[in-house]
Design an enzyme around this catalytic site. Structure first.
Site, PDB file in Angstrom:
ATOM      1  CG  ASP A 103      29.066  74.111 -63.692  1.00  0.00           C
ATOM      2  OD1 ASP A 103      28.102  74.447 -64.427  1.00  0.00           O
ATOM      3  OD2 ASP A 103      29.345  74.709 -62.643  1.00  0.00           O
ATOM      4  CG  ASP A 132      22.987  78.177 -64.874  1.00  0.00           C
ATOM      5  OD1 ASP A 132      24.111  77.744 -65.220  1.00  0.00           O
ATOM      6  OD2 ASP A 132      22.609  78.166 -63.690  1.00  0.00           O
TER       7      ASP A 132
END
Ligand SMILES: [Zn+2]
Length: 481
Positions: A87, A122
């Site tokens: 991530d 994001d």
């Protein structure tokens, strides 16, 4: 190299294969979260529970062991040869509102440390954000995803393209469509943890279904979903991958996961599980243990039960009984039932994905009425040839052209031995839910209306009467005694 292949399907669920630089992942599966600084359970140990891949946070690695990671790679840091997804720090962005890194830096970093699945930075817009905020966050997210795609040109790492848009269905669908244009290998649905924590499964299902509408085939990852209670429903709605720290977070609070919900260790007299932990201990023993030891054992149980549920789901997909499994699982909580019932509004999507031929149809309750098999049957019988005078009966012992069954409605005699209506296990008409009789009666009346030139002589037992009061003019209703 073909990176993604669908092996089996049922409902909107699938068994798929994803090829990564460190080997193959068979979905559905869970990627356990490994904290690179304090691995509670090491990545290699995760194999024993059934893990095929793990996920870790590249932002934490970047902040705390950058040089070491550049030298050893993320697999060296985690000491594993399994595929590793990383991530990007988006989670930290959501929790702390800011991160000290640029998208291009964290994407390049993930590439340099050899991540198998790279996630751009994001913006996780939380549920209920106002439309303008969700839209402007999304614009930035899409720009960063395009940048990541550009940066990874020619790289062998897989790219995850997260789908944001808060709880605005149209934004989620738009985001998914744009993500598809960018072209990722995996499409994670982001910022849904608050929905799961608050049991807002109706909103969760809606988000998943909107994303699936724009990404009908591609692998979908449900970010942060780690409760085994949710896996069957999420898979049937079209999710392939899960990741979570739930096994550890719940264990920290002495919470024990089951497919029916969460139990507090303090409330348990017996373990409803036969994993190695639960076979060798009882709840009282665990309560008397040192905190560390207890936490570790509960985490192990939580992982066993999670991966066991994944196997149960895969078997259900193999034998085409995923609907039956989900209809049972969603009864764990009324909000799950409400979540699953959102499929009613996505009929075409479900119809397209669900296999037409199965071995049997097992009725579990009124939710079985929403299965594509029922609607397909009602459509198909309209094309069956009928005599001038059609005999309809609910009594299988007497001669008729058409038999009336709960759920399916009219079943032509020649279809009594075929799937679905002929292979359906449904409770008898005097005990089945009224909705099953009502749906069947409506299907019969629809058939009569589509053949106004034919005459229908309908013989039914008493329980059907109230549902057939408004028979079309080409029908004659008789009660069987
Ligand atoms: Zn157990």
């Amino acid at each position: 190299m073909q990176r993604f292949e669908i092996l089996d399907k049922d409902a909107m669920g699938r068994i798929c294969r994803i090829e990564t630089p460190h080997g193959r992942i068979e979905t559905p599966t869970i990627l356990p979260v490994i904290n690179p600084n304090i691995p509670f359970i090491r990545a290699e140990e995760m194999k024993k529970f059934g893990a095929q891949a793990v996920i870790t946070n590249s932002y934490i690695i970047y902040r705390s062991m950058r040089e070491e990671a550049l030298e050893k790679g993320v697999h060296g840091i985690l000491e594993t040869d399994m595929p590793v997804m990383t991530d990007s720090g988006s989670y930290q962005l959501m929790v702390y509102g800011d991160v000290e890194i640029k998208n291009s830096e964290i994407v390049e970093f993930q590439r340099h440390i050899g991540s198998d699945i790279i996630v751009p930075l994001d913006i996780p817009t939380p549920p209920d954000a106002d439309y303008a905020t969700a839209e402007s966050d999304l614009r930035i997210t899409l720009e960063r995803e395009r940048e990541a795609k550009e940066l990874l040109k020619g790289a062998e790492n897989l790219l995850a393209v997260p789908v944001q848009g808060s709880t605005h269905p149209d934004l989620r669908r738009f985001a998914a469509g744009e993500a598809r244009k960018i072209g990722g290998d995996i499409y994670p649905i982001g910022a849904v943890v608050p929905l799961m924590d608050a049991y807002r499964f109706r909103d969760l299902a809606r988000v998943i279904l909107e994303v699936r509408s724009a990404l009908p085939v591609e692998p979908i990852h449900l970010f942060g979903c780690g409760h085994p209670m949710l896996f069957a429903m999420a898979v049937a709605l079209g999710c392939d991958l899960f990741d979570s720290a739930a096994y550890a977070l719940y264990a920290k609070d002495d919470r024990y996961l089951t497919v029916y919900g969460t139990k507090k260790l303090s409330e348990l007299n017996y373990f409803p599980c036969k994993c190695p932990v639960c076979s060798n201990h009882d709840p009282e023993e665990l309560r008397r243990m040192e905190k560390n030891e207890r936490e570790r054992l509960i985490a192990e149980h939580n992982l066993y039960v999670s991966f066991q549920e994944i196997e149960t789901i895969k078997q259900a997909i193999k034998e085409n009984s995923l609907f039956e499994l989900v209809e049972k699982r969603v009864r764990a909580h009324p909000n799950m039932l409400a979540g699953w019932r959102q499929v009613k509004h996505y009929w075409e999507l479900l119809e397209k994905a669900d296999p037409k031929m199965k071995r049997k149809f097992l009725y579990t309750g009124i939710d079985s009425l929403y299965r594509p098999a029922v609607r397909r049957h009602v459509k198909a019988i309209k094309n069956v040839e009928l005599p001038e005078e059609v005999l309809v009966s609910t009594d299988f012992g007497i001669y008729a052209n058409i038999y009336l069954r709960p759920v399916f409605g009219p079943v032509p005699a020649e279809m009594l031995e075929t799937y679905p209506a002929g292979h359906a296990e449904i409770p008898e008409e005097d005990v089945v839910e009224e909705e099953a009789l009502k749906a069947a009666s409506e299907a019969l009346m629809e058939l009569m209306n589509s053949h106004p030139e034919k005459r229908f002589k309908v013989y039914v037992s008493k329980v059907w009467m109230k549902h057939l009061q408004n028979l079309p003019p080409n029908g004659e209703l008789n009660v069987l005694s």
